[in-house]
Design a protein around this motif. Structure first.
Motif, short mmCIF file in Angstrom:
data_model
loop_
_atom_site.label_atom_id
_atom_site.label_comp_id
_atom_site.label_asym_id
_atom_site.label_seq_id
_atom_site.Cartn_x
_atom_site.Cartn_y
_atom_site.Cartn_z
N SER A 95 0.86 -1.20 0.00
CA SER A 95 0.00 0.00 0.00
C SER A 95 0.89 1.24 0.00
CB SER A 95 -0.91 0.00 1.23
OG SER A 95 -0.12 0.29 2.38
N ALA A 96 0.35 2.30 -0.59
CA ALA A 96 1.14 3.54 -0.67
C ALA A 96 0.21 4.74 -0.72
CB ALA A 96 2.02 3.53 -1.92
N ASN A 97 0.69 5.89 -0.22
CA ASN A 97 -0.11 7.12 -0.28
C ASN A 97 -0.12 7.68 -1.69
OD1 ASN A 97 -0.67 7.38 2.59
ND2 ASN A 97 1.55 7.63 2.76
N THR A 98 1.04 7.59 -2.32
CA THR A 98 1.11 8.08 -3.71
C THR A 98 1.77 7.01 -4.58
OG1 THR A 98 3.26 9.10 -3.25
CG2 THR A 98 1.32 10.51 -3.04
N VAL A 99 1.36 6.99 -5.85
CA VAL A 99 1.92 6.03 -6.80
C VAL A 99 2.32 6.77 -8.07
CG1 VAL A 99 1.42 4.02 -8.26
CG2 VAL A 99 0.56 4.10 -5.91
N ILE A 100 3.49 6.42 -8.63
CA ILE A 100 3.94 7.00 -9.90
C ILE A 100 4.03 5.87 -10.92
CG2 ILE A 100 5.83 8.20 -11.07
CD1 ILE A 100 6.57 9.30 -8.20
N ILE A 101 3.31 6.00 -12.01
CA ILE A 101 3.35 4.97 -13.07
C ILE A 101 4.34 5.43 -14.14
CG2 ILE A 101 2.03 3.61 -14.71
CD1 ILE A 101 -0.48 4.23 -13.15
N ALA A 102 5.38 4.60 -14.33
CA ALA A 102 6.43 4.93 -15.33
C ALA A 102 6.79 3.65 -16.06
CB ALA A 102 7.64 5.52 -14.61
N THR A 103 5.81 3.10 -16.75
CA THR A 103 5.94 1.75 -17.32
C THR A 103 6.53 1.72 -18.72
OG1 THR A 103 3.62 2.08 -17.87
CG2 THR A 103 4.09 0.71 -15.94
N GLY A 104 6.87 2.88 -19.27
CA GLY A 104 7.61 2.94 -20.53
C GLY A 104 6.92 2.28 -21.70
N THR A 105 7.66 1.37 -22.36
CA THR A 105 7.16 0.72 -23.58
C THR A 105 6.70 -0.70 -23.26
OG1 THR A 105 9.41 0.03 -24.01
CG2 THR A 105 8.66 2.02 -25.14
N PHE A 106 6.38 -0.98 -21.96
CA PHE A 106 6.07 -2.36 -21.55
C PHE A 106 4.60 -2.71 -21.49
CE2 PHE A 106 10.15 -4.17 -20.13
CZ PHE A 106 10.95 -3.05 -20.26
N LEU A 107 3.72 -1.67 -21.31
CA LEU A 107 2.29 -1.97 -21.11
C LEU A 107 1.71 -2.61 -22.36
CD1 LEU A 107 0.46 0.83 -19.10
CD2 LEU A 107 1.39 -1.36 -18.34
N ARG A 108 1.28 -3.85 -22.25
CA ARG A 108 0.78 -4.63 -23.39
C ARG A 108 1.76 -4.51 -24.54
NH1 ARG A 108 -3.98 -4.58 -26.13
NH2 ARG A 108 -4.17 -2.32 -26.09
N GLY A 109 3.07 -4.61 -24.19
CA GLY A 109 4.13 -4.50 -25.21
C GLY A 109 3.97 -5.57 -26.28
N LYS A 110 4.12 -5.17 -27.54
CA LYS A 110 4.02 -6.13 -28.66
C LYS A 110 5.18 -5.86 -29.62
CE LYS A 110 0.85 -7.05 -32.40
NZ LYS A 110 -0.52 -6.73 -32.88
N ILE A 111 6.00 -6.87 -29.82
CA ILE A 111 7.16 -6.75 -30.72
C ILE A 111 6.70 -7.09 -32.13
CG2 ILE A 111 9.48 -7.61 -31.23
CD1 ILE A 111 9.30 -6.14 -28.55
N ILE A 112 7.10 -6.28 -33.10
CA ILE A 112 6.68 -6.52 -34.49
C ILE A 112 7.90 -6.41 -35.38
CG2 ILE A 112 5.18 -5.71 -36.35
CD1 ILE A 112 3.52 -4.32 -34.06
N LEU A 113 8.16 -7.49 -36.14
CA LEU A 113 9.15 -7.38 -37.19
C LEU A 113 8.72 -8.29 -38.33
CD1 LEU A 113 12.79 -8.45 -36.98
CD2 LEU A 113 11.22 -9.70 -35.62
N GLY A 114 8.52 -7.66 -39.48
CA GLY A 114 7.99 -8.37 -40.64
C GLY A 114 6.63 -8.97 -40.34
N GLU A 115 6.47 -10.22 -40.71
CA GLU A 115 5.19 -10.89 -40.49
C GLU A 115 5.09 -11.43 -39.07
OE1 GLU A 115 6.30 -10.94 -44.80
OE2 GLU A 115 7.32 -11.64 -42.98
N VAL A 116 6.15 -11.29 -38.30
CA VAL A 116 6.20 -11.88 -36.96
C VAL A 116 5.80 -10.84 -35.91
CG1 VAL A 116 7.71 -12.94 -35.23
CG2 VAL A 116 8.12 -13.35 -37.69
N SER A 117 4.94 -11.21 -34.96
CA SER A 117 4.68 -10.34 -33.81
C SER A 117 4.38 -11.19 -32.60
CB SER A 117 3.50 -9.42 -34.10
OG SER A 117 2.30 -10.16 -34.06
N TYR A 118 4.78 -10.70 -31.44
CA TYR A 118 4.56 -11.47 -30.22
C TYR A 118 4.60 -10.52 -29.03
CZ TYR A 118 9.68 -11.11 -30.35
OH TYR A 118 10.97 -10.62 -30.43
N SER A 119 4.03 -10.95 -27.91
CA SER A 119 4.01 -10.12 -26.71
C SER A 119 5.42 -10.02 -26.15
CB SER A 119 3.10 -10.76 -25.65
OG SER A 119 3.38 -10.17 -24.40
N GLY A 120 5.85 -8.81 -25.85
CA GLY A 120 7.21 -8.68 -25.31
C GLY A 120 7.55 -7.24 -25.04
#
Ligand SMILES: Cc1cc2nc3c(=O)[nH]c(=O)nc-3n(C[C@H](O)[C@H](O)[C@H](O)COP(=O)(O)OP(=O)(O)OC[C@H]3O[C@@H](n4cnc5c(N)ncnc54)[C@H](O)[C@@H]3O)c2cc1C
Length: 624
Positions: free
Chosen positions: A148-173
Motif C-alpha cells: 500500500s502507498a499514499n502516492t503512486v507514480i506509473i512509469a511503465t515505458g514501452t512495456f504496457l501490453r508491449g508487442k514486438i513486431i518485425l515483418g510478419e512476426v509479432s509477439y508479446s514482449g
C-alpha cells in the motif's frame, strides 16, 4: 492467486526506467519511504534504443534535471565514451551536449545509486493490479504481494501490453527480450484512465568485427569535453569513435521492393509512431527524392562489440534487413546480432494530468515518462523527477511544483502534454520553446538550482557553490561593462585582427566582446585584471554580454505572457453558460479545463476572440 500484505510506503514507483529512477530517487531523497518496482532488476535504467544521452533539446533537459537535483547528468558524466557539443555553428540557444554512453555501465551506475539510496527499496516484480481504497493505493504483484502507498507514480515505458513486431512476426514482449506487462492496462481502464496505443522502433545491432570501417568516415568526439553536471569540471577523455556511412539507391530499392512486407504498410502496426524518429521505410516513402540517408555506426559500450546502426530503425522482415545492411558501404559482410524491430505499447492521453503530473481525477496517482506519451530517455527522466518531487510533496502536505514555459524545457514539455495532449510519441525539440534564448543549457542552474535548493534536493554546500559562481559571473559582467581599454592598446589589437581602429576613444571590454569575431578568451591579451573563472562561468559571461539585447527582449515577452498565465480560471466554471463563446471553444475548454487564461490560449480550437469573451466574463464575475 493467494495474496499477502507485503508492506506500506509513502510512495511507490512502478517502473525502473529513466522516469522511474529519477522519481524514486527524488521521493526518497525528500525523506519519503519509497519503493520502486521493475520487471527485471538487470534492466534498471536500460537504454533500449540509441546508446546516447542528450542531443538537441535533450541535452537541455539533462542539464535541467541536474540543476534541480536529479541524477541523469551525473551518471552520464561517469560513463560517457564520446562527447560532442552539437550546433556549435549556431547560437547558444541550441548548443546541445550529446554523449555516447556505455549502455551497461550506465545501468550499473544507476542501479548502484538506487541501491545506495536511503529510504528506497527496490523490488523485482510485475505490477498486475492497482486499486484505491480509503485514500490509499494498493499495488499487487504477479507473485501475490500487496503493497500500500499514499502516492503512486506509473512509469511503465514501452512495456504496457508491449508487442514486438518485425515483418510478419509479432509477439508479446518488452524491449531487449524482456517480458511485457500485460495485466496493468485493464486495471487502469477500471480507474477510467484513457489509454492510447503508440509505437516506436529501433535499428539492428551489428558485430564490430564484421564491419569495414575503412569505407566510412570516422567521427571523433570534442577535444574540450564539457560535463553535463554543473557539479563536474574535468570528466576525462573520449574513449571511442563513431562512424558515418550512408544508405544508397540499392538500399532504397530493396526497401521499396519489400514495402508490402512492412508491418507499417501492411496494417499490422496499430500504434502511432514518432514523426521525428522515423523508420527507414518511412524515410524512403516520405523523402523519396533523397538519394541517401545518413547512418551513424555507434559503439554500445567499451566491453562489447555490438555496434548500433543509428538511422536504420525498421520493422521490415529479418531477411530484408540483412539485404538492406549488406547494401551499405562498409556493411557488405555485416553480422546482425540483434534485429531491428518495432514495439507497440499502451500509454495515456496526457491531458488527464495536471501540471504536477498528478491525474486530475485520481488523487495521489502520477504519470511519468513514455507512459505519458513521450519518447526519449531525457524526456522520461525529466518527468520522473517532477513526478517524484510532487508525490513526495503530496505526502508531506506541500503544494506541488510546476514550471512555466519561460523557466524550463521541462515546463514546455509538461505544459504541451497536459494542455495540448499528443497524437504521437512526443519528442522534445528546441523549436517547441518560444523562449529558447532564455532556456539555454548553460544557464539551467540559474533558472532551476534555487528551486532545487528550496524543495530540498540541492544541498546547502552545492547551493553555496552555485551562489558563489553567480556572484563571480555577475561581478565579471559588471567589470567588463566598466573597463575601458585606451586607444593605444585597443587600436593595435583591432588592426592585428583586421578591424578598423577607433579614432579618439577607448573601448569598453563589453563592447569589444559584443563583436561576433571576438571571444572572451581572445580578450585575455589586453585584459590583465581578469579573474580566474571556470569554463561554465566564462561561457555565461560571454553569452550574456553577446546576447544581452535579445535576452532582455525575450524576458519582456515572457513577462507579458506571464500576466496572462496569472489570470486564474475558477475550477467550477460552466463554459456552456458563457454567452459569446463558440461551441468548439466551449467543448474544448470543458474537456481540458485549463487553470489559467495562458493555458486556455494554448488549447487548439480556442481563438483569441474566445479568450476575449472569457476575460470579460471573468472580470464581470469578479466585479459582482
Ligand atoms: C524499441 C525501442 C525504440 C525506441 N526508440 C527511441 C527513439 O528512437 N528515440 C527516443 O528518444 N527514444 C526511443 N525509445 C524510447 C526510450 O527507450 C524511452 O523513451 C525511455 O526508455 C522511456 O523511459 P521510461 O522510464 O518511461 O520507460 P522505460 O525505460 O521503458 O522503463 C519502463 C520500466 O517499467 C517497468 N515496468 C513496466 N511495466 C511494469 C509493471 N507492470 N510492473 C513493474 N514494472 C513495470 C519495466 O521493467 C522498466 O523498468 C525507444 C524504446 C524502445 C523500446
Amino acid at each position: 492467486m493467494q495474496t499477502y500484505f507485503a508492506g506500506d510506503y509513502d510512495t511507490a514507483v512502478i517502473g525502473g526506467g529513466h522516469a522511474g529512477c529519477e522519481a524514486a530517487l527524488a521521493s526518497s531523497r525528500l525523506g519519503c519511504k519509497t519503493i520502486i518496482f521493475t520487471i527485471n532488476l538487470d534492466s534498471i535504467a536500460n537504454l533500449p534504443c540509441n546508446p546516447s544521452i542528450g542531443g538537441t533539446a535533450k541535452g537541455h533537459l539533462v542539464r535541467e534535471i541536474d540543476a534541480l537535483g536529479g541524477e541523469m547528468g551525473k551518471a552520464a558524466d561517469k560513463i560517457f565514451i564520446q562527447s560532442r557539443m552539437l550546433n556549435k555553428g549556431k547560437g547558444p540557444a541550441v548548443y546541445s551536449l550529446r554523449i555516447q554512453a556505455d549502455r551497461r555501465a550506465y545501468q550499473r551506475v544507476m542501479k548502484q545509486t538506487l541501491e545506495c539510496q536511503e529510504n528506497l527499496d527496490i523490488k523485482q516484480g510485475e505490477i498486475i493490479d492497482l486499486t484505491q481504497k480509503d485514500g490509499l493505493w494498493n499495488i499487487t504483484t504477479h507473485t501475490g504481494a500487496v503493497f500500500s502507498a499514499n502516492t503512486v507514480i506509473i512509469a511503465t515505458g514501452t512495456f504496457l501490453r508491449g508487442k514486438i513486431i518485425l515483418g510478419e512476426v509479432s509477439y508479446s514482449g518488452g524491449p531487449d527480450g524482456l517480458f511485457a506487462a500485460n495485466s496493468l492496462s485493464e486495471s487502469l481502464k477500471k480507474l477510467n484512465i484513457e489509454l492510447l496505443r503508440f509505437k516506436t522502433g529501433t535499428p539492428a545491432r551489428v558485430h564490430k568485427r564484421s564491419i569495414d570501417f575503412t569505407k566510412m568516415q570516422q567521427q571523433e568526439g570534442d577535444s574540450d569535453i564539457v560535463p553535463f553536471s554543473f557539479e563536474n569540471d574535468d570528466i576525462g577523455e573520449n574513449k571511442a569513435v563513431c562512424y558515418l556511412t550512408y544508405t544508397n539507391e540499392k538500399t532504397h530499392t530493396i526497401i521499396r521492393n519489400n514495402l508490402h512486407r512492412s508491418p507499417l504498410y501492411s496494417g499490422m502496426v496499430e500504434g502511432i509512431g514518432p514523426r521525428y524518429c522515423p523508420s527507414i521505410e518511412d524515410k524512403i516513402v516520405r523523402f523519396a527524392d533523397k538519394e541517401r540517408h545518413q547512418l551513424f555506426i555507434e559503439p554500445m559500450g567499451l566491453d562489447t562489440d555490438e555496434m548500433y546502426v543509428q538511422g536504420l530503425s525498421s520493422s521490415l522482415p529479418e531477411d530484408v534487413q540483412v539485404d538492406m545492411l549488406h547494401s551499405i558501404k562498409g556493411m557488405e559482410n555485416a553480422k546482425m546480432m540483434r534485429s531491428a524491430y518495432a514495439i507497440e505499447y499502451d500509454c495515456i492521453e496526457p491531458t488527464q494530468l495536471k501540471h504536477t503530473l498528478e491525474f486530475k481525477n485520481l488523487d495521489g496517482l502520477y504519470g511519468a515518462g513514455q507512459f505519458n506519451g513521450t519518447s526519449g530517455y531525457e524526456e522520461a527522466a525529466a518527468q520522473g523527477l517532477i513526478a517524484g518531487i510532487n508525490a513526495a510533496r503530496k505526502v508531506k502536505g506541500l503544494e506541488g511544483i510546476t514550471l512555466a514555459r519561460d523557466e524550463a524545457y521541462l515546463g514546455v514539455l509538461i505544459d504541451d502534454l497536459v494542455t495540448k495532449g499528443t497524437k504521437e510519441p512526443y519528442r522534445m525539440l528546441t523549436a517547441r520553446a518560444e523562449f529558447r534564448l532564455l532556456l539555454r543549457q548553460d544557464n539551467a542552474d540559474r533558472r532551476l538550482t534555487p528551486l532545487g535548493y528550496e524543495i530540498g534536493l540541492i544541498s546547502k554546500e552545492r547551493y553555496d557553490r552555485y551562489l558563489a559562481k553567480l556572484d563571480r559571473v555577475d561581478r565579471e559582467i559588471k567589470r567588463l561593462k566598466k573597463k575601458v581599454i585606451p586607444p593605444r592598446i585597443i587600436n593595435p589589437y583591432l588592426e592585428e585582427r583586421g578591424m578598423p581602429p577607433l579614432l579618439n576613444s577607448g573601448l569598453h571590454l563589453s563592447d569589444l566582446l559584443k563583436r561576433p569575431q571576438i571571444s572572451y578568451e581572445d580578450m585575455a591579451v589586453i585584459d590583465d585584471e581578469r579573474p580566474n573563472l571556470s569554463r561554465f562561468e566564462r561561457e555565461q559571461v560571454e553569452i550574456f554580454i553577446k546576447y544581452e539585447g535579445y535576452i532582455n527582449k525575450q524576458c519582456d515577452q515572457a513577462a507579458r505572457i506571464e500576466r496572462a498565465e496569472k489570470t486564474i480560471i475558477p475550477e467550477n466554471i460552466e463554459y456552456e453558460k458563457i454567452f459569446g463563446l463558440r461551441i468548439e471553444a466551449k467543448q474544448k475548454l470543458a474537456k481540458f479545463r485549463p487553470n489559467t487564461i495562458g493555458q486556455a490560449s494554448r488549447i487548439s480550437g480556442v481563438s483569441p476572440a474566445d479568450l476575449g469573451v472569457l476575460l470579460v466574463f471573468l472580470q464581470t464575475e469578479k466585479n459582482q
